[in-house]
Design an enzyme around this catalytic site. Structure first.
Site, PDB file in Angstrom:
ATOM      1  N   TYR A 170     -10.102  -4.985  -6.189  1.00  0.00           N
ATOM      2  CA  TYR A 170      -9.226  -4.395  -5.182  1.00  0.00           C
ATOM      3  C   TYR A 170      -7.875  -5.114  -5.189  1.00  0.00           C
ATOM      4  CZ  TYR A 170      -8.096  -2.508  -0.525  1.00  0.00           C
ATOM      5  OH  TYR A 170      -7.529  -1.862   0.538  1.00  0.00           O
ATOM      6  N   HIS A 171      -6.780  -4.322  -5.188  1.00  0.00           N
ATOM      7  CA  HIS A 171      -5.417  -4.851  -5.211  1.00  0.00           C
ATOM      8  C   HIS A 171      -5.015  -5.447  -6.550  1.00  0.00           C
ATOM      9  CE1 HIS A 171      -5.119  -5.227  -0.526  1.00  0.00           C
ATOM     10  NE2 HIS A 171      -4.943  -3.983  -0.964  1.00  0.00           N
ATOM     11  N   CYS A 183       0.813  -1.237   0.000  1.00  0.00           N
ATOM     12  CA  CYS A 183       0.000   0.000   0.000  1.00  0.00           C
ATOM     13  C   CYS A 183       0.836   1.272   0.000  1.00  0.00           C
ATOM     14  CB  CYS A 183      -0.956   0.035   1.181  1.00  0.00           C
ATOM     15  SG  CYS A 183      -2.176  -1.270   1.090  1.00  0.00           S
ATOM     16  N   HIS A 235      -3.431  -0.050  -6.321  1.00  0.00           N
ATOM     17  CA  HIS A 235      -4.670   0.564  -5.841  1.00  0.00           C
ATOM     18  C   HIS A 235      -5.277   1.535  -6.852  1.00  0.00           C
ATOM     19  CE1 HIS A 235      -2.870  -1.080  -2.211  1.00  0.00           C
ATOM     20  NE2 HIS A 235      -4.082  -1.106  -1.705  1.00  0.00           N
ATOM     21  N   TYR A 279      -1.269   4.694   1.339  1.00  0.00           N
ATOM     22  CA  TYR A 279      -2.321   5.141   0.403  1.00  0.00           C
ATOM     23  C   TYR A 279      -2.156   6.606   0.030  1.00  0.00           C
ATOM     24  CZ  TYR A 279      -5.357   0.966   0.947  1.00  0.00           C
ATOM     25  OH  TYR A 279      -5.890  -0.289   0.936  1.00  0.00           O
ATOM     26  N   TRP A 305      -4.177   5.835   5.628  1.00  0.00           N
ATOM     27  CA  TRP A 305      -4.396   4.396   5.799  1.00  0.00           C
ATOM     28  C   TRP A 305      -3.360   3.803   6.751  1.00  0.00           C
ATOM     29  CZ3 TRP A 305      -1.324   0.132   4.762  1.00  0.00           C
ATOM     30  CH2 TRP A 305      -1.974  -1.113   4.876  1.00  0.00           C
TER      31      TRP A 305
END
Ligand SMILES: *[C@@H]1O[C@H](CO)[C@@H](O)[C@H](O)[C@H]1NC(C)=O
Length: 828
Positions: A683-684, A415, A769, A459, A477
């Protein structure tokens, strides 16, 4: 070499998914972070093992009693092992499963040996299928990680009797020559679901507010329901009818009952699935009785070609009353099973599955043409900043995937912010180890530590600027929520690579970029859509509806650039600078909240002028599909490919996944739906343009013992690589460039194989992301010279950002393979 690359990567279409136990200690953190740990409904990966009765297995080599058939005996404690005594038989090793008849299959599952030894665990491999044991089709290639977990590779449905895996390396290292397997299963499951945007649906009856449409809206919390108020309620049978608008090949039907939380009433029990072209005479495709629970029900059947499909519901599953209801209804795409209409190459083509030893959650294209990817501390899951990162490098030229665990930087790079430096390095900041900076150097294939950031972040948004410095902002995050519990608001800071120093910019005001996310400060400053621009400025296009300019002089100055038209906050949407010369950015999708909300299909063009100046926004006709967590990639011809994402934003879930990419054409402003990928990429997941003009699409998941971990990637070949008849297009070539390192404003002399009409430069991308602040495209009109062509690199490094770029020549819309060009800023 090109031809062999294609035959290696593109022999077939396919998919992969792996699952593995989530370390127990992680569960609370996942829940705290994302509300839910695992998807619960409508899991994509429901391919199941076929019964293996009567099957046999043959291997190239066996050790004593460890014979090939042991992979079929249902006993995880026995194994097939290649010979090591009296003689060591060298790699590669092959084991072939004979199912004794042709089956439609779409997956392969390999269970490594379950005792304490890792000898023979398969690393690099290919998976092939055959009807006759002579002609083989490759459905997957790649590298498995050295774990005890079952590895599952899903691929596009194919009919075959024989399946074989060839092991080229051992997962535990290259110095041994063994191959072993405890169990092998062949999987069969439903095909991908068909798009529903052309559908018109109707039902025999519906309660007000519960129309038939609500069973095809991608929202599992809304439903079709027959009347339940008033007298004389219509009773069984009930009928739900789909008009697809055109004949398609259908191989399955899925019915998702209403979720448990809303009660059981109307769950369908006894059913018939029927089809027709004329709505008068209906033929039966399948019939049966569904059990009385809220789990998804999928019925597969031989492919039928028809326009109209219907569910005839004959009883309520619990005999509770006269009602029928449905949360979602889908048809499965049987086109890969028929020879009638092979997927048209005019809508692009997907490669076979590329197995990875990790879930590739972050990726960056390197100046050597390879792609470095990474997950977190673990290959399949993440924890809390323990100083190591699992990485894997994919080489598109060979199809090989190598693995490395990076510990020397003591940086868990899950992230992070990512940007490519002026000299082509990859700078990764924050994430799980929230203050750290790590820098990857291509030539030495090595990671090194940079200075810690002043503010801890995860993030955050991050972008390289025209002067080669790197700007970052936001990131609650990780490292504390900005403005809460003593953590400062996460205003901007700037990195000077030469001095290896981060400097705070208190005037780069994070409060201006906050969204109104339902989860509050943890989410509101996430994933800024940043673009380095002229004069050292950065432009922030989203995801907040307000856009902003950041002037880096002094302590930094933040100025509003107005709203992004009527778009709302668009968290986890995409912003792509498809024409840097004209200052054009395409923005698509996203959602007002990070998760548990419906995505939009919104699309806008933002046009930038001078730094800090007025910004214009034009609303486009929306995409076909609403998407959050998608990835978008600008192609050499200026079109933008939008891949993956889901209708309803829900981390760690394959629910409501959009398998169909869309290709946006700036000339028409229109989106065209492309052939479906085999794997959800939500997501991811990541997407980046490769130097050969194809697109890498990988990852999704990283949720431990979930069903949505995607240890794999696929490569998309855009329509421009094919002729009208579906053959490979003849590609122009760049045979020579006068310089591979240039300064902005320089001219480059280019020799090509044959005539070309234009050139473009695309900066090497990086993605995690749904953010890729590095990619941008510069269209170039050449002048003809005696020996070929001359192009001029734009003179403003706010347009031609310093760093590694891919130079493409284009003829009749077909791009060449790129040459790597390093563009430097003017010395100040
Ligand atoms: C529907 O029409 C298509 C041709 O357009 C045909 O191939 C198919 O068999 C028809 N299906 C039925 C059920 O009649």
């Amino acid at each position: 070499m090109l031809a062999s690359t294609y035959s290696l990567i593109f022999a077939l279409f396919s998919v992969t998914v792996d699952c593995s136990p989530l370390p127990k200690a992680l569960v609370p953190r996942l829940q705290q972070l994302d509300g839910e740990t695992v998807p619960d409904r409508f899991a994509f990966n429901d391919a199941v093992p076929l019964a293996r009765t009567g099957w046999t297995a043959v291997a190239d080599s066996i050790q004593g009693g460890d014979v090939a058939n042991r992979v079929l005996d249902g006993n995880a404690n026995t194994l097939w092992h290649s010979e090591y005594t009296p003689a060591l038989k060298a790699l590669p090793h092959t084991i072939t499963i004979d199912m004794k008849k042709n089956n439609w299959i779409n997956g392969f599952a390999y269970l490594p040996r379950q005792d304490s030894s890792n000898n023979g665990n398969i690393g690099q491999h290919t998976i092939q299928v055959s009807k006759d044991n002579t002609n083989w089709q490759q459905v997957a290639l790649g590298t498995y990680g050295n774990t005890k977990l079952e590895k599952k590779t899903l691929f596009s449905s194919v009919q075959a009797r024989y399946v074989r895996i060839t092991a080229y390396t051992e997962a535990q290292g290259t110095n041994l020559a063994y191959t072993s397997a405890a169990e092998i299963n062949i999987l069969s499951g439903p095909d991908p679901i068909l798009p529903r945007d052309t559908w018109k649906v109707s039902a025999d009856s519906a309660q007000a507010g519960n129309a038939a449409d609500l069973a095809i809206d991608g929202d599992v919390d809304t439903k079709w329901h027959t009347p339940f108020t008033g007298g004389n309620l219509p009773g069984y049978p009930h009928t739900f009818t789909i008009d697809q608008g055109a004949v398609t090949a259908v191989s399955g039907f899925s019915y998702l009952p209403r979720p448990d939380a809303s009660g059981p009433n109307g769950r369908v029990g006894k059913y018939i699935i029927q089809y027709t072209n004329n709505t008068n005479t209906w033929a039966d495709a399948a019939s049966g009785t569904w059990v009385d629970d809220s789990n998804p029900k999928t019925v597969t059947f031989p492919v039928h070609w028809a326009r109209y499909w219907r569910l005839r519901a004959l009883s309520e599953a619990g005999n509770r009353g006269p009602w029928a209801s449905a949360a979602e209804i889908n048809l499965h795409d049987g086109s890969s099973k028929g020879v009638k209409t092979p997927l048209p190459a005019s809508l692009g083509q997907w490669s076979e599955t590329i197995d990875f030893p990790i879930v590739p959650v972050a990726a960056a294209v390197l100046s050597n043409g390879k792609v470095v990817t990474w997950s977190a501390q673990w290959a399949d899951s993440f924890g809390g900043g323990t100083g190591q990162t699992q990485t894997a490098i994919f080489d598109p030229a060979t199809g090989k995937v190598s693995q490395k665990i990076v510990t020397n930087t003591k940086h868990d790079m899950f992230c992070p912010g990512i940007s490519m430096t002026a000299d082509g390095k990859v700078v990764v900041t924050g994430g799980n180890d929230a203050a750290k900076t790590s820098i990857y150097t291509v030539a030495s294939d090595a990671w090194a530590s940079g200075a810690n950031m002043q503010i801890k972040r995860g993030y955050q948004g991050q972008a390289t600027l025209s002067d080669g410095r790197i700007f970052t902002i936001g990131g609650s995050w990780s490292g504390g929520y900005g403005g809460q519990d003593g953590t400062p608001f996460k205003n901007g800071e700037i990195y000077s690579p030469g001095a290896n120093k981060w400097t705070l910019l208190p005037g780069a005001n994070v409060k201006k970029i906050l969204t109104q996310d339902a989860q509050g400060p943890f989410r509101t400053d996430n994933h800024a859509w940043l673009f380095g621009w002229k004069g050292g400025f950065a432009f922030q296009a989203g995801p907040s509806k307000q856009m902003n300019w950041f002037d880096m002089r002094g302590d930094g100055v933040t100025t509003s650039a107005g709203n992004r038209g009527d778009d709302n906050d668009a968290m986890n949407g995409n912003a792509i600078m498809y024409d840097a010369v004209a200052g054009k950015i395409l923005t698509i999708g996203g959602a007002k909240d990070y998760q548990e909300t419906t995505a939009t299909a919104n699309a806008h063009i933002i046009t930038l002028g001078g730094q800090g100046g007025a910004v214009s926004v034009t609303k486009l006709t929306s995409m076909k599909y609403a998407r959050s967590f998608a990835n978008s990639v600008v192609l050499p011809d200026g079109k933008v490919l939008i891949m993956g994402g889901q209708h309803f934003a829900k981390p760690f879930s394959d629910d409501t996944a959009v398998l169909y990419p869309e290709l946006w054409d700036p000339a028409t402003g229109k989106f065209t739906v492309m052939n479906p990928a085999n794997n959800p990429r939500n997501y991811h997941s990541v997407g980046v343009l490769l130097p050969d003009g194809t697109v890498f699409s990988g990852g999704g998941g990283l949720c431990g013992s979930c069903t949505s971990n995607h240890f794999d990637a696929e490569v998309f070949r855009p329509p421009y690589l094919f002729t009208a008849s579906g053959a490979l297009a003849t590609r122009p070539t760049i045979t020579k460039v006068s310089a591979t390192t240039v300064t902005v404003g320089d001219k480059i002399q280019i020799t090509t194989g044959g005539t070309v009409t234009s050139f473009s430069l695309i900066r090497m991308g990086s993605a995690t992301h749904s953010i890729n602040t590095d990619q941008r495209r510069i269209p170039l009109t050449p002048t003809k010279t005696a020996s070929g062509y001359q192009i001029t690199v734009p003179g403003d490094s706010g347009i031609a950002l310093p760093g590694s770029w891919m130079l493409f020549a284009i003829q009749n819309g077909v791009p060449s393979v790129a040459k790597t060009i390093l563009i430097k800023a003017k010395p100040i």
